[in-house]
Design an enzyme around this catalytic site. Sequence first.
Site, PDB file in Angstrom:
ATOM      1  CB  ALA A 171      -0.888  -0.015   1.225  1.00  0.00           C
ATOM      2  CD  GLU A 180      -2.365  -7.658   3.091  1.00  0.00           C
ATOM      3  OE1 GLU A 180      -2.209  -6.473   2.693  1.00  0.00           O
ATOM      4  OE2 GLU A 180      -2.728  -7.937   4.243  1.00  0.00           O
ATOM      5  CD  GLU A 187       1.871  -5.538   5.633  1.00  0.00           C
ATOM      6  OE1 GLU A 187       2.705  -6.444   5.879  1.00  0.00           O
ATOM      7  OE2 GLU A 187       1.000  -5.634   4.760  1.00  0.00           O
ATOM      8  N   GLY A 194       0.464  -5.085   0.950  1.00  0.00           N
ATOM      9  CA  GLY A 194      -0.766  -5.145   0.159  1.00  0.00           C
ATOM     10  C   GLY A 194      -0.554  -5.788  -1.205  1.00  0.00           C
TER      11      GLY A 194
HETATM   12  C1  HXC Z   1       4.975   4.262  -1.514  1.00  0.00           C
HETATM   13  C2  HXC Z   1       6.844   3.275  -2.399  1.00  0.00           C
HETATM   14  C3  HXC Z   1       6.500   2.042  -1.807  1.00  0.00           C
HETATM   15  C4  HXC Z   1       5.279   1.995  -1.046  1.00  0.00           C
HETATM   16  C5  HXC Z   1       8.341   1.770  -2.869  1.00  0.00           C
HETATM   17  N1  HXC Z   1       7.991   3.053  -3.048  1.00  0.00           N
HETATM   18  N2  HXC Z   1       7.452   1.127  -2.111  1.00  0.00           N
HETATM   19  N3  HXC Z   1       6.088   4.375  -2.254  1.00  0.00           N
HETATM   20  N4  HXC Z   1       4.585   3.134  -0.941  1.00  0.00           N
HETATM   21  N5  HXC Z   1       4.841   0.864  -0.466  1.00  0.00           N
HETATM   22  C6  HXC Z   1       8.717   4.082  -3.817  1.00  0.00           C
HETATM   23  C7  HXC Z   1       9.961   4.530  -3.090  1.00  0.00           C
HETATM   24  O1  HXC Z   1       9.659   5.486  -2.105  1.00  0.00           O
HETATM   25  C8  HXC Z   1      10.765   5.102  -4.236  1.00  0.00           C
HETATM   26  O2  HXC Z   1      10.264   6.371  -4.559  1.00  0.00           O
HETATM   27  C9  HXC Z   1      10.419   4.176  -5.382  1.00  0.00           C
HETATM   28  O3  HXC Z   1       9.180   3.535  -5.039  1.00  0.00           O
HETATM   29  C10 HXC Z   1      11.466   3.094  -5.589  1.00  0.00           C
HETATM   30  O4  HXC Z   1      11.674   2.436  -4.366  1.00  0.00           O
HETATM   31  P1  HXC Z   1      13.108   2.227  -3.689  1.00  0.00           P
HETATM   32  O5  HXC Z   1      12.894   2.024  -2.244  1.00  0.00           O
HETATM   33  O6  HXC Z   1      14.051   3.319  -4.108  1.00  0.00           O
HETATM   34  O7  HXC Z   1      13.568   0.879  -4.398  1.00  0.00           O
HETATM   35  P2  HXC Z   1      14.531  -0.246  -3.820  1.00  0.00           P
HETATM   36  O8  HXC Z   1      15.719   0.370  -3.125  1.00  0.00           O
HETATM   37  O9  HXC Z   1      14.791  -1.179  -4.950  1.00  0.00           O
HETATM   38  O10 HXC Z   1      13.693  -0.986  -2.690  1.00  0.00           O
HETATM   39  C11 HXC Z   1      12.546  -1.681  -3.070  1.00  0.00           C
HETATM   40  C12 HXC Z   1      11.705  -2.051  -1.808  1.00  0.00           C
HETATM   41  C13 HXC Z   1      11.439  -0.795  -0.966  1.00  0.00           C
HETATM   42  C14 HXC Z   1      12.481  -3.089  -0.963  1.00  0.00           C
HETATM   43  C15 HXC Z   1      10.438  -2.707  -2.303  1.00  0.00           C
HETATM   44  O11 HXC Z   1      10.913   0.213  -1.846  1.00  0.00           O
HETATM   45  C16 HXC Z   1      10.473  -0.981   0.146  1.00  0.00           C
HETATM   46  O12 HXC Z   1      10.836  -1.531   1.184  1.00  0.00           O
HETATM   47  N6  HXC Z   1       9.225  -0.545  -0.031  1.00  0.00           N
HETATM   48  C17 HXC Z   1       8.215  -0.609   0.986  1.00  0.00           C
HETATM   49  C18 HXC Z   1       7.711  -1.997   1.161  1.00  0.00           C
HETATM   50  C19 HXC Z   1       6.661  -2.103   2.249  1.00  0.00           C
HETATM   51  O13 HXC Z   1       6.919  -1.768   3.418  1.00  0.00           O
HETATM   52  N7  HXC Z   1       5.420  -2.513   1.893  1.00  0.00           N
HETATM   53  C20 HXC Z   1       4.330  -2.610   2.826  1.00  0.00           C
HETATM   54  C21 HXC Z   1       3.544  -1.327   2.811  1.00  0.00           C
HETATM   55  S1  HXC Z   1       2.256  -1.320   4.025  1.00  0.00           S
HETATM   56  P3  HXC Z   1      11.255   7.614  -4.781  1.00  0.00           P
HETATM   57  O14 HXC Z   1      10.321   8.768  -5.008  1.00  0.00           O
HETATM   58  O15 HXC Z   1      12.098   7.736  -3.572  1.00  0.00           O
HETATM   59  O16 HXC Z   1      12.032   7.221  -5.996  1.00  0.00           O
HETATM   60  C22 HXC Z   1       1.044  -2.220   3.315  1.00  0.00           C
HETATM   61  C23 HXC Z   1      -0.181  -2.363   4.146  1.00  0.00           C
HETATM   62  C24 HXC Z   1      -1.293  -3.028   3.409  1.00  0.00           C
HETATM   63  O17 HXC Z   1       1.122  -2.703   2.235  1.00  0.00           O
HETATM   64  C25 HXC Z   1      -2.556  -2.845   4.213  1.00  0.00           C
HETATM   65  C26 HXC Z   1      -3.814  -3.282   3.523  1.00  0.00           C
HETATM   66  C27 HXC Z   1      -3.992  -2.883   2.172  1.00  0.00           C
END
Ligand code: HXC
Length: 258
Positions: A65, A112, A132, A109
């Site tokens: 998400a 999911e 998360e 998400g």
């Molecule tokens: C918003 C995101 C994002 C996310 C990545 N980006 N994941 N933006 N929400 N979930 C953005 C980054 O900020 C970045 O933007 C660009 O995408 C590229 O990501 P990087 O981090 O630079 O890439 P990388 O170093 O290759 O790392 C990839 C990654 C990392 C390991 C996937 O991005 C990451 O850990 N993302 C978050 C994963 C996460 O925590 N997901 C769970 C979310 S909570 P910029 O502008 O800086 O280039 C969730 C709850 C669901 O899903 C609840 C119910 C629906």
Amino acid sequence: MSYTHILVDTRGRVGLITLNRPQALNALNDALIDEIGLALDGFEADENIGAIVITGSEKAFAAGADIGAMAGFSYMDAYKGDYITRNWERVKTCRKPVIAAVAGFALGGGCELAMTCDLLIAADTAKFGQPEVKLGILPGAGGTQRLPRAVGKAKAMDLCLTARFMDAAEAERAGLVSRVVPADKLLDEALAAAETIAGYSLPVVMMIKESVNRAYESSLAEGLLFERRQFHAAFALEDQKEGMAAFVEKRKAQFKHR
Ligand code: HXC
């Protein structure tokens, strides 16, 4: 119909939805999930479509998400607006089968969403996780419920509590994905599987989807009864007559109700 966050296309009898927020690794927001719902509505209503594929990019199916969009939410915002979690069960309520074709990250998400699909085909680059906990939240669209049903409690606890990622080979061993294919073959493989399904009798395909999903929602005895009722009902279909006649006559079945 024009979409902002997804691309919607058809390939033969298959509806194709491609998540399209490349700048954010296909991070999911309410507008994107609503658009998936609208695309599914269209495919459900389209008699020329028999199955649907949802895919992302080479780098990410979806990295979860949208964290930026959620960061400032109050409980009131999240609860009252049903933000982030609304409309997520639309894939499940779609009566036509939906295949997730996953390359790269399927996190939070994203994992999911893939798990709400009926069949999950992964590229060898796929990485699944429910990270998360690192953000101070928990999975909110089925991660704590569908993951243990798919891979068992041990691995589900491991992924949800440590936030580690599971690669495609481990996901296949654990039963989360049905096949792993080379990344450059992912879409072809998923479309071919969808096209195969779309060639069968749609009422039968829908009965199968409903029956397998029953296995998650009922006791074994209730599930078996549900399956038996559907099985008997299938004998009312013209396509059952055609399917069996084709076998006896050693020819390919021409199903009428695809
Ligand atoms: C918003 C995101 C994002 C996310 C990545 N980006 N994941 N933006 N929400 N979930 C953005 C980054 O900020 C970045 O933007 C660009 O995408 C590229 O990501 P990087 O981090 O630079 O890439 P990388 O170093 O290759 O790392 C990839 C990654 C990392 C390991 C996937 O991005 C990451 O850990 N993302 C978050 C994963 C996460 O925590 N997901 C769970 C979310 S909570 P910029 O502008 O800086 O280039 C969730 C709850 C669901 O899903 C609840 C119910 C629906």
